[in-house]
Design an enzyme around this catalytic site. Structure first.
Site, PDB file in Angstrom:
ATOM      1  N   SER A   1       3.333  -2.570  10.392  1.00 39.54           N
ATOM      2  CA  SER A   1       4.782  -2.555  10.621  1.00 39.54           C
ATOM      3  C   SER A   1       5.485  -3.863  10.270  1.00 39.54           C
ATOM      4  O   SER A   1       6.448  -4.247  10.945  1.00 39.54           O
ATOM      5  CB  SER A   1       5.100  -2.142  12.055  1.00 39.54           C
ATOM      6  OG  SER A   1       4.654  -0.815  12.290  1.00 39.54           O
TER       7      SER A   1
ATOM      8  N   GLY B   1       2.308   1.837  10.795  1.00 35.91           N
ATOM      9  CA  GLY B   1       3.226   2.958  10.647  1.00 35.91           C
ATOM     10  C   GLY B   1       3.953   3.335  11.922  1.00 35.91           C
ATOM     11  O   GLY B   1       4.562   4.393  12.012  1.00 35.91           O
TER      12      GLY B   1
ATOM     13  N   HIS C   1      -9.539   0.690   5.211  1.00 34.30           N
ATOM     14  CA  HIS C   1      -8.212   0.885   5.808  1.00 34.30           C
ATOM     15  C   HIS C   1      -8.315   1.822   7.017  1.00 34.30           C
ATOM     16  O   HIS C   1      -9.074   2.782   7.011  1.00 34.30           O
ATOM     17  CB  HIS C   1      -7.232   1.461   4.781  1.00 34.30           C
ATOM     18  CG  HIS C   1      -5.829   1.466   5.288  1.00 34.30           C
ATOM     19  ND1 HIS C   1      -5.340   2.473   6.085  1.00 34.30           N
ATOM     20  CD2 HIS C   1      -4.828   0.559   5.160  1.00 34.30           C
ATOM     21  CE1 HIS C   1      -4.089   2.183   6.405  1.00 34.30           C
ATOM     22  NE2 HIS C   1      -3.759   1.027   5.850  1.00 34.30           N
TER      23      HIS C   1
ATOM     24  N   GLU D   1      -6.541   4.180   8.116  1.00 38.00           N
ATOM     25  CA  GLU D   1      -6.350   5.624   7.890  1.00 38.00           C
ATOM     26  C   GLU D   1      -7.602   6.263   7.307  1.00 38.00           C
ATOM     27  O   GLU D   1      -7.902   7.431   7.576  1.00 38.00           O
ATOM     28  CB  GLU D   1      -5.114   5.847   6.998  1.00 38.00           C
ATOM     29  CG  GLU D   1      -3.832   5.647   7.807  1.00 38.00           C
ATOM     30  CD  GLU D   1      -2.645   5.145   7.005  1.00 38.00           C
ATOM     31  OE1 GLU D   1      -2.668   5.220   5.769  1.00 38.00           O
ATOM     32  OE2 GLU D   1      -1.697   4.660   7.648  1.00 38.00           O
TER      33      GLU D   1
ATOM     34  N   LYS E   1       0.056   4.272  -0.067  1.00 38.48           N
ATOM     35  CA  LYS E   1      -0.523   5.433   0.638  1.00 38.48           C
ATOM     36  C   LYS E   1      -0.231   6.699  -0.172  1.00 38.48           C
ATOM     37  O   LYS E   1      -0.448   6.707  -1.376  1.00 38.48           O
ATOM     38  CB  LYS E   1      -0.006   5.512   2.080  1.00 38.48           C
ATOM     39  CG  LYS E   1      -0.190   4.187   2.808  1.00 38.48           C
ATOM     40  CD  LYS E   1       0.090   4.252   4.271  1.00 38.48           C
ATOM     41  CE  LYS E   1      -0.103   2.866   4.891  1.00 38.48           C
ATOM     42  NZ  LYS E   1       0.053   2.858   6.338  1.00 38.48           N
TER      43      LYS E   1
ATOM     44  N   GLU F   1      -5.330  -5.553  10.578  1.00 39.49           N
ATOM     45  CA  GLU F   1      -4.305  -4.529  10.789  1.00 39.49           C
ATOM     46  C   GLU F   1      -4.612  -3.728  12.051  1.00 39.49           C
ATOM     47  O   GLU F   1      -5.404  -2.787  12.017  1.00 39.49           O
ATOM     48  CB  GLU F   1      -4.290  -3.554   9.605  1.00 39.49           C
ATOM     49  CG  GLU F   1      -4.014  -4.207   8.268  1.00 39.49           C
ATOM     50  CD  GLU F   1      -3.467  -3.187   7.279  1.00 39.49           C
ATOM     51  OE1 GLU F   1      -2.325  -3.368   6.847  1.00 39.49           O
ATOM     52  OE2 GLU F   1      -4.156  -2.189   6.983  1.00 39.49           O
TER      53      GLU F   1
ATOM     54  N   ASN G   1       0.862  -1.179   0.000  1.00 36.67           N
ATOM     55  CA  ASN G   1       0.000   0.000   0.000  1.00 36.67           C
ATOM     56  C   ASN G   1       0.902   1.233   0.000  1.00 36.67           C
ATOM     57  O   ASN G   1       1.558   1.524   0.988  1.00 36.67           O
ATOM     58  CB  ASN G   1      -0.888  -0.049   1.258  1.00 36.67           C
ATOM     59  CG  ASN G   1      -1.743   1.194   1.407  1.00 36.67           C
ATOM     60  OD1 ASN G   1      -1.795   2.049   0.526  1.00 36.67           O
ATOM     61  ND2 ASN G   1      -2.429   1.288   2.549  1.00 36.67           N
TER      62      ASN G   1
HETATM   63  P1  PGA Z   1       2.791  -0.070   7.751  1.00 33.52           P
HETATM   64  O1  PGA Z   1       1.344   0.105   7.048  1.00 33.52           O
HETATM   65  O2  PGA Z   1       3.418  -1.288   7.124  1.00 33.52           O
HETATM   66  O3  PGA Z   1       3.516   1.187   7.442  1.00 33.52           O
HETATM   67  O4  PGA Z   1       2.531  -0.268   9.203  1.00 33.52           O
HETATM   68  C1  PGA Z   1       0.514  -1.008   6.865  1.00 33.52           C
HETATM   69  C2  PGA Z   1      -0.779  -0.580   6.243  1.00 33.52           C
HETATM   70  O5  PGA Z   1      -1.268   0.510   6.545  1.00 33.52           O
HETATM   71  O6  PGA Z   1      -1.355  -1.332   5.431  1.00 33.52           O
END
Ligand code: PGA
Length: 231
Positions: free
Chosen positions: A191, A161, A86, A88, A8, A155, A6
């Site tokens: 992560s 993140g 997601h 976010e 982002k 997740e 992803n």
């Molecule tokens: P990250 O993001 O690997 O930076 O933790 C994972 C995600 O949001 O799918």
């Protein structure tokens, strides 16, 4: 196994094309998914196990929704896989379950693969597994869990993140409880790093990973796919 990146709000058209061309040249056999920003979508000539998808969309074919992207714009680039739910989008962009369901039903009607993301915030995790699961099951309200092109990504919000991945035991427990009701492939995200990929992919019921930060570097992402290919 499914290995998904992803992007982002990272990468531009040029770097996305270079990234995808590199991955595409490797003849991996894992199922690879790449979700670049809308502006970097293009007609990529991909081998059959690599698909480029959308991080989001507005549930309309086309219309008057200033600033949004509908399915007509995705279909121009043969997009047939999307992320929905997601963390976010839920927590930063304020998407409620009701609008998430509209997106889900729209993508389902389009027979598009849906990577549906769920996960609990830190304060819920601190209350233990029962609280975690009841929070997660609420995120399935109005969602057809029997949709044949569904992929679920667990997740935890606090792991995204932050560099702080969930423990292998915690991931295994949540995936096992999801598996009791859901037939779809189950991914873990939060992560994931090159160094943790093998252990996470080896968890029972784990069907792959959804990776943000560590996947934006193409060498890292290819290492993750190689690890998956060797499992
Ligand atoms: P990250 O993001 O690997 O930076 O933790 C994972 C995600 O949001 O799918």
């Amino acid at each position: 196994l499914i290995i998904a990146s992803n992007f982002k709000t990272n990468h531009n058209r040029k770097s996305t094309k270079e990234f995808i061309d590199f991955i595409n040249s490797k003849n991996y056999f894992s199922e690879v998914r790449i979700y670049p920003p809308f502006t970097a979508l293009n007609h990529f000539e991909l081998t059959s196990n690599i698909r480029v998808g959308a991080q989001n969309f507005y549930p309309t074919q086309k219309g008057s929704f200033t600033g949004e992207i509908g399915f007509e714009q995705l279909e121009e680039f043969e997009v047939d896989t999307v992320l929905i739910g997601h963390s976010e989008r839920r927590h930063i962009l304020g998407e409620a379950q009701e609008s998430i369901c509209k997106k889900y039903d729209f993508a389902k009607a389009k027979e598009c693969e849906i990577v549906y993301c769920v996960g609990e915030p830190k304060e819920v995790r601190e209350q233990g597994i029962e609280a975690v699961m009841s929070y997660i099951w609420e995120q399935f309200n109005g969602i057809d869990i029997d949709y044949e092109k569904l992929v679920v990504a667990y997740e935890p919000v606090w792991a995204i993140g932050t560099g702080l991945s969930a423990s292998l035991g915690d991931i295994e427990e949540v995936l096992e409880r999801l598996r009791a009701k859901i037939k779809a492939p189950l991914l873990y995200g939060g992560s994931v790093k090159v160094e943790t990929t093998k252990d996470i992919l080896s968890i029972k019921n784990c069907g792959g990973i959804l990776v943000g930060t560590a996947s934006w570097n193409v060498e890292n992402f290819s290492k993750m796919i190689e690890i998956s290919d060797n499992i």
